[in-house]
Write a protein that holds these residues in place. Sequence first.
Motif, PDB file in Angstrom:
ATOM      1  N   LYS A  38      36.889   1.827  88.963  1.00  0.00           N
ATOM      2  CA  LYS A  38      37.411   2.414  87.732  1.00  0.00           C
ATOM      3  C   LYS A  38      37.777   1.324  86.724  1.00  0.00           C
ATOM      4  CE  LYS A  38      40.878   5.782  86.281  1.00  0.00           C
ATOM      5  NZ  LYS A  38      41.994   6.612  86.711  1.00  0.00           N
ATOM      6  N   GLU A  39      38.364   0.238  87.208  1.00  0.00           N
ATOM      7  CA  GLU A  39      38.730  -0.886  86.350  1.00  0.00           C
ATOM      8  C   GLU A  39      37.487  -1.536  85.747  1.00  0.00           C
ATOM      9  OE1 GLU A  39      40.866  -5.157  86.978  1.00  0.00           O
ATOM     10  OE2 GLU A  39      41.654  -3.445  88.124  1.00  0.00           O
TER      11      GLU A  39
ATOM     12  N   HIS B  42      36.146   0.592  82.912  1.00  0.00           N
ATOM     13  CA  HIS B  42      36.955   0.418  81.700  1.00  0.00           C
ATOM     14  C   HIS B  42      36.658  -0.914  81.014  1.00  0.00           C
ATOM     15  CE1 HIS B  42      39.320   4.033  81.810  1.00  0.00           C
ATOM     16  NE2 HIS B  42      39.692   3.808  83.081  1.00  0.00           N
TER      17      HIS B  42
ATOM     18  N   LYS C  53      35.056  -1.310  77.243  1.00  0.00           N
ATOM     19  CA  LYS C  53      35.718  -2.060  76.170  1.00  0.00           C
ATOM     20  C   LYS C  53      34.749  -3.051  75.550  1.00  0.00           C
ATOM     21  CE  LYS C  53      40.529  -1.906  77.575  1.00  0.00           C
ATOM     22  NZ  LYS C  53      41.677  -2.696  78.026  1.00  0.00           N
TER      23      LYS C  53
END
Length: 103
Positions: free
Chosen positions: A91-92, A95, A99
């Motif tokens: 999940k990180e 993200h 970005k």
Amino acid sequence: MKVDQPGADEKIEINLMNQESNARLKNIRGAPRCGAKTRAGGQCQCPAIRGRKRCRIHGGRSTGAPHGERNGNFKHGLWTCEAVEERRWAKEMVHLYAKRADE
């Protein structure tokens, strides 16, 4: 007491003071009682099932929960520490890439 049944050639005698029934009732009265607690706070007054401590209403006939995977209470690995950490890492990463794509 004698009873005439229509179509029967002989009369059948019914003994109202059947000793076998009286013996059964005496055994039921002497049976151990269910140990379940009622809503009123007292004990259930039903006779317990033979070899058990509960009556038929309070689970005396139950054999208990199934063993192993049939019970549904087993580890499948979805919530182990490694699996949770791996999903958190994925999940990180999503993200972070999202970005960078916005920049």
